[in-house]
Design an enzyme around this catalytic site. Sequence first.
Site, PDB file in Angstrom:
ATOM      1  N   CYS A   1     -24.556   6.586  43.420  1.00 12.71           N
ATOM      2  CA  CYS A   1     -23.668   5.459  43.714  1.00 12.71           C
ATOM      3  C   CYS A   1     -22.297   5.832  43.166  1.00 12.71           C
ATOM      4  O   CYS A   1     -22.196   6.381  42.062  1.00 12.71           O
ATOM      5  CB  CYS A   1     -24.188   4.199  43.035  1.00 12.71           C
ATOM      6  SG  CYS A   1     -23.032   2.810  43.066  1.00 12.71           S
TER       7      CYS A   1
ATOM      8  N   ASP B   1     -14.820   3.159  50.411  1.00 15.95           N
ATOM      9  CA  ASP B   1     -15.940   2.766  49.559  1.00 15.95           C
ATOM     10  C   ASP B   1     -15.925   1.246  49.471  1.00 15.95           C
ATOM     11  O   ASP B   1     -14.943   0.593  49.853  1.00 15.95           O
ATOM     12  CB  ASP B   1     -15.791   3.389  48.160  1.00 15.95           C
ATOM     13  CG  ASP B   1     -16.991   3.077  47.281  1.00 15.95           C
ATOM     14  OD1 ASP B   1     -18.130   3.137  47.772  1.00 15.95           O
ATOM     15  OD2 ASP B   1     -16.799   2.751  46.096  1.00 15.95           O
ATOM     16  N   SER B   2     -16.988   0.703  48.901  1.00 14.70           N
ATOM     17  CA  SER B   2     -17.069  -0.744  48.744  1.00 14.70           C
ATOM     18  C   SER B   2     -16.114  -1.261  47.672  1.00 14.70           C
ATOM     19  O   SER B   2     -15.901  -2.459  47.569  1.00 14.70           O
ATOM     20  CB  SER B   2     -18.499  -1.134  48.374  1.00 14.70           C
ATOM     21  OG  SER B   2     -18.874  -0.481  47.178  1.00 14.70           O
TER      22      SER B   2
ATOM     23  N   GLU C   1     -16.901  -1.997  37.791  1.00 12.28           N
ATOM     24  CA  GLU C   1     -15.748  -2.709  38.371  1.00 12.28           C
ATOM     25  C   GLU C   1     -14.933  -3.405  37.275  1.00 12.28           C
ATOM     26  O   GLU C   1     -13.713  -3.530  37.374  1.00 12.28           O
ATOM     27  CB  GLU C   1     -16.213  -3.735  39.415  1.00 12.28           C
ATOM     28  CG  GLU C   1     -16.698  -3.124  40.731  1.00 12.28           C
ATOM     29  CD  GLU C   1     -15.565  -2.728  41.679  1.00 12.28           C
ATOM     30  OE1 GLU C   1     -14.493  -3.344  41.627  1.00 12.28           O
ATOM     31  OE2 GLU C   1     -15.765  -1.783  42.468  1.00 12.28           O
TER      32      GLU C   1
ATOM     33  N   HIS D   1     -20.025   4.171  41.870  1.00 13.44           N
ATOM     34  CA  HIS D   1     -19.583   3.495  40.643  1.00 13.44           C
ATOM     35  C   HIS D   1     -20.188   4.109  39.377  1.00 13.44           C
ATOM     36  O   HIS D   1     -19.611   4.003  38.300  1.00 13.44           O
ATOM     37  CB  HIS D   1     -19.953   2.007  40.702  1.00 13.44           C
ATOM     38  CG  HIS D   1     -19.090   1.219  41.639  1.00 13.44           C
ATOM     39  ND1 HIS D   1     -19.128   1.407  43.003  1.00 13.44           N
ATOM     40  CD2 HIS D   1     -18.164   0.268  41.402  1.00 13.44           C
ATOM     41  CE1 HIS D   1     -18.270   0.580  43.570  1.00 13.44           C
ATOM     42  NE2 HIS D   1     -17.664  -0.121  42.626  1.00 13.44           N
TER      43      HIS D   1
ATOM     44  N   CYS E   1     -19.151   5.761  50.032  1.00 10.18           N
ATOM     45  CA  CYS E   1     -20.162   4.814  49.547  1.00 10.18           C
ATOM     46  C   CYS E   1     -21.573   5.312  49.886  1.00 10.18           C
ATOM     47  O   CYS E   1     -21.893   5.536  51.059  1.00 10.18           O
ATOM     48  CB  CYS E   1     -19.911   3.457  50.197  1.00 10.18           C
ATOM     49  SG  CYS E   1     -21.058   2.190  49.682  1.00 10.18           S
TER      50      CYS E   1
HETATM   51  N1  DGL Z   1     -20.160   1.990  46.405  1.00 10.23           N
HETATM   52  C1  DGL Z   1     -21.560   1.653  46.399  1.00 10.23           C
HETATM   53  C2  DGL Z   1     -22.412   2.904  46.565  1.00 10.23           C
HETATM   54  O1  DGL Z   1     -21.953   4.010  46.370  1.00 10.23           O
HETATM   55  C3  DGL Z   1     -21.985   0.941  45.150  1.00 10.23           C
HETATM   56  C4  DGL Z   1     -21.370  -0.392  44.888  1.00 10.23           C
HETATM   57  C5  DGL Z   1     -21.814  -1.506  45.774  1.00 10.23           C
HETATM   58  O2  DGL Z   1     -22.931  -2.050  45.592  1.00 10.23           O
HETATM   59  O3  DGL Z   1     -21.021  -1.837  46.625  1.00 10.23           O
HETATM   60  O4  DGL Z   1     -23.567   2.767  46.889  1.00 10.23           O
END
Ligand code: DGL
Length: 226
Positions: free
Chosen positions: A192, A18-19, A160, A194, A81
């Site tokens: 998302c 993931d990001s 975050e 997060h 992600c």
């Molecule tokens: N992990 C990203 C998603 O699920 C969200 C966070 C980001 O913008 O990196 O889309």
Amino acid sequence: MERAASAGDRDAPGGIFDSGLGGVTVLRAVLERLPAENLVYLGDNARVPYGTRSPRTVLAYARSCAARLRQHDIKLLVVACNTVSAVALDMLAVELDIPVLGVIGPGARAGIRASPGGRIGVVATAGTVDSGAYARAIGVEDSRAEAIMEPAPLLVPLAEEGWTDGEVPALVARRYLEPLVAARIDSLVLGCTHYPLLQATLERVLAELSERPVPVIDSAASSPCW
Ligand code: DGL
């Protein structure tokens, strides 16, 4: 539930990326379903957020995450992600010789199941919204259902930071949910990784704004499985 076509060497680990830390929600859901699996998780905290970047940049980041995980001889790759799943999944699937699983299809199906009238609200990053991936996935599953999208970028830094309740997250949530309630959604998908970290706040604000109960779907809970 999305299943891999082939799981290769059964004892090899699965890779998840993931990001940032949001994908831990997907990791947890996969581990609950497959407790015997060995998983390697990569959170790209150095480059988060992905959701405000161009598809080309997201693809480049996704390729480097996949390459890093492949050093662990992973048998398959879970793209936790939503933004990467929305803009780069097809490319990764073509380029890698292991199964690649994304999260948009499972999230879209869970939203449809929870939505009696087929008006599915989706909060997601700008990249995911602009890709049209949720609208396509929902349309493929049910041609009468409609995806009503709302970009919610400020929820990512709040998650975050661990700033998930109180006045500021509630005000941000209200700003993003008001247009969806005005559009008369009957389910809300957290599109998302997060956003499930703010699920309690989102549910509370949504209940305050809506005249009727609107189920909130944690897309991580309907994550890919093999
Ligand atoms: N992990 C990203 C998603 O699920 C969200 C966070 C980001 O913008 O990196 O889309």
